[in-house]
Design a protein around this motif. Structure first.
Motif, PDB file in Angstrom:
ATOM      1  N   VAL A  64      30.794  56.101 -27.523  1.00  0.00           N
ATOM      2  CA  VAL A  64      30.282  56.634 -26.244  1.00  0.00           C
ATOM      3  C   VAL A  64      31.412  57.278 -25.447  1.00  0.00           C
ATOM      4  CG1 VAL A  64      29.298  55.998 -24.013  1.00  0.00           C
ATOM      5  CG2 VAL A  64      28.344  55.033 -26.112  1.00  0.00           C
ATOM      6  N   LEU A  65      32.568  56.611 -25.397  1.00  0.00           N
ATOM      7  CA  LEU A  65      33.709  57.169 -24.661  1.00  0.00           C
ATOM      8  C   LEU A  65      34.184  58.474 -25.293  1.00  0.00           C
ATOM      9  CD1 LEU A  65      35.741  53.897 -23.985  1.00  0.00           C
ATOM     10  CD2 LEU A  65      34.369  55.185 -22.359  1.00  0.00           C
ATOM     11  N   MET A  66      34.213  58.519 -26.620  1.00  0.00           N
ATOM     12  CA  MET A  66      34.651  59.726 -27.305  1.00  0.00           C
ATOM     13  C   MET A  66      33.673  60.875 -27.056  1.00  0.00           C
ATOM     14  SD  MET A  66      35.551  60.311 -31.346  1.00  0.00           S
ATOM     15  CE  MET A  66      33.844  60.143 -31.877  1.00  0.00           C
ATOM     16  N   LEU A  67      32.370  60.590 -27.121  1.00  0.00           N
ATOM     17  CA  LEU A  67      31.369  61.625 -26.863  1.00  0.00           C
ATOM     18  C   LEU A  67      31.473  62.134 -25.434  1.00  0.00           C
ATOM     19  CD1 LEU A  67      28.218  60.193 -28.692  1.00  0.00           C
ATOM     20  CD2 LEU A  67      29.626  62.151 -29.379  1.00  0.00           C
ATOM     21  N   GLY A  68      31.787  61.235 -24.500  1.00  0.00           N
ATOM     22  CA  GLY A  68      31.966  61.655 -23.110  1.00  0.00           C
ATOM     23  C   GLY A  68      33.081  62.663 -22.955  1.00  0.00           C
ATOM     24  N   SER A  69      34.198  62.433 -23.656  1.00  0.00           N
ATOM     25  CA  SER A  69      35.316  63.373 -23.591  1.00  0.00           C
ATOM     26  C   SER A  69      34.962  64.702 -24.251  1.00  0.00           C
ATOM     27  CB  SER A  69      36.546  62.758 -24.271  1.00  0.00           C
ATOM     28  OG  SER A  69      37.006  61.630 -23.572  1.00  0.00           O
ATOM     29  N   ILE A  70      34.216  64.652 -25.358  1.00  0.00           N
ATOM     30  CA  ILE A  70      33.815  65.884 -26.039  1.00  0.00           C
ATOM     31  C   ILE A  70      32.872  66.699 -25.159  1.00  0.00           C
ATOM     32  CG2 ILE A  70      32.536  66.801 -28.015  1.00  0.00           C
ATOM     33  CD1 ILE A  70      33.618  64.445 -29.654  1.00  0.00           C
ATOM     34  N   VAL A  71      31.936  66.016 -24.505  1.00  0.00           N
ATOM     35  CA  VAL A  71      31.015  66.699 -23.590  1.00  0.00           C
ATOM     36  C   VAL A  71      31.788  67.353 -22.446  1.00  0.00           C
ATOM     37  CG1 VAL A  71      29.227  66.294 -21.863  1.00  0.00           C
ATOM     38  CG2 VAL A  71      28.988  65.325 -24.140  1.00  0.00           C
ATOM     39  N   SER A  72      32.783  66.656 -21.910  1.00  0.00           N
ATOM     40  CA  SER A  72      33.606  67.227 -20.840  1.00  0.00           C
ATOM     41  C   SER A  72      34.352  68.466 -21.327  1.00  0.00           C
ATOM     42  CB  SER A  72      34.612  66.188 -20.337  1.00  0.00           C
ATOM     43  OG  SER A  72      33.965  65.141 -19.665  1.00  0.00           O
ATOM     44  N   MET A  73      34.830  68.423 -22.573  1.00  0.00           N
ATOM     45  CA  MET A  73      35.559  69.556 -23.145  1.00  0.00           C
ATOM     46  C   MET A  73      34.656  70.781 -23.248  1.00  0.00           C
ATOM     47  SD  MET A  73      37.589  69.716 -26.789  1.00  0.00           S
ATOM     48  CE  MET A  73      36.100  69.356 -27.723  1.00  0.00           C
ATOM     49  N   ILE A  74      33.439  70.590 -23.744  1.00  0.00           N
ATOM     50  CA  ILE A  74      32.493  71.707 -23.864  1.00  0.00           C
ATOM     51  C   ILE A  74      32.137  72.253 -22.482  1.00  0.00           C
ATOM     52  CG2 ILE A  74      30.175  72.355 -24.636  1.00  0.00           C
ATOM     53  CD1 ILE A  74      30.465  70.210 -26.828  1.00  0.00           C
ATOM     54  N   ALA A  75      31.912  71.352 -21.538  1.00  0.00           N
ATOM     55  CA  ALA A  75      31.586  71.778 -20.172  1.00  0.00           C
ATOM     56  C   ALA A  75      32.730  72.564 -19.548  1.00  0.00           C
ATOM     57  CB  ALA A  75      31.247  70.556 -19.319  1.00  0.00           C
ATOM     58  N   SER A  76      33.969  72.186 -19.866  1.00  0.00           N
ATOM     59  CA  SER A  76      35.130  72.911 -19.359  1.00  0.00           C
ATOM     60  C   SER A  76      35.133  74.356 -19.844  1.00  0.00           C
ATOM     61  CB  SER A  76      36.420  72.201 -19.795  1.00  0.00           C
ATOM     62  OG  SER A  76      36.522  70.920 -19.223  1.00  0.00           O
ATOM     63  N   TRP A  77      34.850  74.537 -21.139  1.00  0.00           N
ATOM     64  CA  TRP A  77      34.781  75.896 -21.694  1.00  0.00           C
ATOM     65  C   TRP A  77      33.698  76.716 -20.992  1.00  0.00           C
ATOM     66  CZ3 TRP A  77      38.288  78.246 -24.455  1.00  0.00           C
ATOM     67  CH2 TRP A  77      39.136  77.507 -25.274  1.00  0.00           C
ATOM     68  N   LEU A  78      32.522  76.105 -20.832  1.00  0.00           N
ATOM     69  CA  LEU A  78      31.409  76.813 -20.188  1.00  0.00           C
ATOM     70  C   LEU A  78      31.775  77.221 -18.765  1.00  0.00           C
ATOM     71  CD1 LEU A  78      28.439  77.710 -20.107  1.00  0.00           C
ATOM     72  CD2 LEU A  78      27.841  75.380 -19.396  1.00  0.00           C
ATOM     73  N   ALA A  79      32.402  76.309 -18.021  1.00  0.00           N
ATOM     74  CA  ALA A  79      32.771  76.604 -16.636  1.00  0.00           C
ATOM     75  C   ALA A  79      33.785  77.736 -16.553  1.00  0.00           C
ATOM     76  CB  ALA A  79      33.331  75.342 -15.974  1.00  0.00           C
ATOM     77  N   GLY A  80      34.705  77.799 -17.511  1.00  0.00           N
ATOM     78  CA  GLY A  80      35.687  78.879 -17.525  1.00  0.00           C
ATOM     79  C   GLY A  80      35.039  80.247 -17.651  1.00  0.00           C
ATOM     80  N   PHE A  81      34.057  80.373 -18.555  1.00  0.00           N
ATOM     81  CA  PHE A  81      33.343  81.643 -18.713  1.00  0.00           C
ATOM     82  C   PHE A  81      32.510  81.952 -17.470  1.00  0.00           C
ATOM     83  CE2 PHE A  81      34.276  80.948 -23.202  1.00  0.00           C
ATOM     84  CZ  PHE A  81      34.600  82.237 -23.612  1.00  0.00           C
ATOM     85  N   MET A  82      31.909  80.930 -16.875  1.00  0.00           N
ATOM     86  CA  MET A  82      31.105  81.144 -15.666  1.00  0.00           C
ATOM     87  C   MET A  82      31.977  81.630 -14.514  1.00  0.00           C
ATOM     88  SD  MET A  82      28.641  77.764 -15.907  1.00  0.00           S
ATOM     89  CE  MET A  82      27.780  78.068 -14.356  1.00  0.00           C
ATOM     90  N   PHE A  83      33.177  81.089 -14.391  1.00  0.00           N
ATOM     91  CA  PHE A  83      34.083  81.513 -13.324  1.00  0.00           C
ATOM     92  C   PHE A  83      34.506  82.965 -13.508  1.00  0.00           C
ATOM     93  CE2 PHE A  83      38.084  81.996 -11.089  1.00  0.00           C
ATOM     94  CZ  PHE A  83      37.892  81.275  -9.920  1.00  0.00           C
ATOM     95  N   ASP A  84      34.834  83.339 -14.753  1.00  0.00           N
ATOM     96  CA  ASP A  84      35.328  84.696 -15.024  1.00  0.00           C
ATOM     97  C   ASP A  84      34.222  85.740 -15.037  1.00  0.00           C
ATOM     98  OD1 ASP A  84      37.933  83.829 -15.231  1.00  0.00           O
ATOM     99  OD2 ASP A  84      37.875  83.598 -17.411  1.00  0.00           O
ATOM    100  N   ARG A  85      33.054  85.373 -15.595  1.00  0.00           N
ATOM    101  CA  ARG A  85      32.029  86.376 -15.879  1.00  0.00           C
ATOM    102  C   ARG A  85      30.794  86.274 -14.999  1.00  0.00           C
ATOM    103  NH1 ARG A  85      34.542  90.432 -17.976  1.00  0.00           N
ATOM    104  NH2 ARG A  85      35.811  89.873 -19.775  1.00  0.00           N
TER     105      ARG A  85
END
Length: 409
Positions: A64-85
């Motif tokens: 569960v802890l590992m999946l939480g970190s992976i979900v945060s990583m994916i969300a970070s990528w998405l937020a970066g594109f949303m900020f730029d584009r």
């Protein structure tokens, strides 16, 4: 037909929330402090709640802890594109609304298996927030990014201390409902600050000629090397949050003494971060990162033989001084390397590298500790950090290593 011309002209009402002319650093600092306090409340008791209250195995808890970190990583990528584009302000509001939703659902529904599901939703909001707040920070720190991100490191540690203290205390008194209730209050305060203070006009593409505009960030070898170094740094940093507690107890120390180490960690950063920043104000980003990582790496071999609490304290203090150099230095360096139109994706890259390290760290340490490979665990960490540190140093010099060494010294 007696109406005057003035009466026939429609009245233009002012907007409900007027757009501030400029985003101030203090608002970013406050948001970052409260955001990290909210995040720090959840994680220290997650494993305890899953294992002791929901009666899940340590293996399931780790997953569960590992999946939480992976979900945060994916969300970070998405937020970066949303900020730029897309739209930075709307993206920031969405991240906080998602965090509020996750906290609210965990407040009402905290049985197995719905608790981990809503925990993942909360991690989406937290992951997006971390990238977006750093992306905003890049735009207000153009004059002195090293100082800005050093102050962000202080806010991070103050928030962590506040969140850990209140989160564990309230959980002990009021269980998960009280902890998540306080989390909801934190995120609502952040939402209010965001609505009134973050509605500034930011267009990452405005200063970039159309001929030079591209769809996505191109990752240079240096940027990838910095990302790899960041991942391994935070992977090994996880040892202190996972295996060091049982190891210290096995060596005859107490859990309370282990907690003192984190108190010392926060106090040292709060007291000395600005002093370190002033002392190294003429250093390049490369020099801060390389020396900081070198100090950090050199704290692992002594852990093989350290068996007294005072030895752990000394090692912790050295580790923190390394952290004060490489942590803000890495973020500021990436902001400098990445073109202005891709700052969101650049901050997403560094946030994802941190999340990746945090997700692998507990599993990596667990494999070694289960087999009693203490020497191999700490020496392998030291070796990999040194190798990546040297690689970053060489790539920063663009192959001219001798000239780079002269400038470094």
């Amino acid at each position: 037909m007696n109406d005057s011309i003035e009466d026939q002209i429609p009245v233009r009402r002012p907007p409900l929330f007027s757009r501030p002319k400029k985003l101030k650093s203090v608002y970013i600092y406050v948001e970052y402090l409260i955001g990290n306090a909210g995040a720090a409340m959840t994680w220290p008791v997650t494993s305890l709640y899953l294992h002791n209250y929901l009666h899940q195995s340590f293996f399931i808890t780790g997953i569960v802890l590992m999946l939480g970190s992976i979900v945060s990583m994916i969300a970070s990528w998405l937020a970066g594109f949303m900020f730029d584009r897309w739209r930075p302000y709307e993206s920031f509001i969405i991240s906080l609304l998602i965090a509020i939703l996750g906290s609210l659902m965990m407040f009402f529904f905290h049985d197995w298996p719905v608790y981990p599901a809503w925990l993942m939703v909360l991690n989406v909001g937290i992951g997006m927030f971390q990238t977006l707040i750093n992306s905003y920070g890049v735009y207000v720190s153009t004059d002195n990014p090293k100082k800005f991100f050093s102050n962000m490191a202080i806010m991070l540690n103050i928030g962590t201390v506040i969140g850990t203290f209140f989160g564990t205390w309230i959980f002990d008194k009021l269980k998960v409902e009280g902890m998540m209730g306080l989390g909801i209050i934190f995120y609502l305060i952040m939402l209010g600050i965001a609505i009134f203070c973050f509605h500034v006009k930011i267009d990452p593409m405005a200063k970039v000629p159309k001929a030079k505009q591209a769809d996505r960030l191109k990752y240079s070898r240096l940027l990838l090397a910095i990302g790899a170094l960041t991942t391994i740094t935070y992977l090994t940093y996880q040892f202190w949050e996972t295996v060091m507690s049982p190891r210290m107890v096995n060596l005859g120390m107490t859990v309370e003494q282990y907690g003192y180490l984190w108190t010392i960690n926060g106090i040292v950063i709060i007291l000395f971060q600005n002093w370190i920043t002033k002392l190294t104000r003429h250093w390049s980003f490369m020099k801060s990162v390389v020396i900081g990582t070198m100090i950090f790496a050199c704290t692992f071999p002594p852990l093989i033989w350290a068996n007294k609490f005072w030895q752990m304290v000394v090692i912790t203090i050295f580790l923190v001084f390394g952290e004060m150099l490489f942590s803000p230095g890495t973020t500021a360096w990436v902001a400098k390397i990445v073109p202005e139109q891709f700052q969101g994706q650049g901050m997403a890259f560094i946030s994802a590298a941190i999340s990746l390290g945090r997700s692998i760290g507990p599993v990596y340490a667990g494999v070694f500790m289960d087999r009693g490979w203490i020497f191999a665990l700490f020496m392998s960490s030291f070796a990999v950090l040194i190798i990546l540190d040297i690689l970053v140093f060489i790539l920063a010099g663009k192959g001219n290593t001798i000239s780079q060494i002269k400038r470094f010294l």
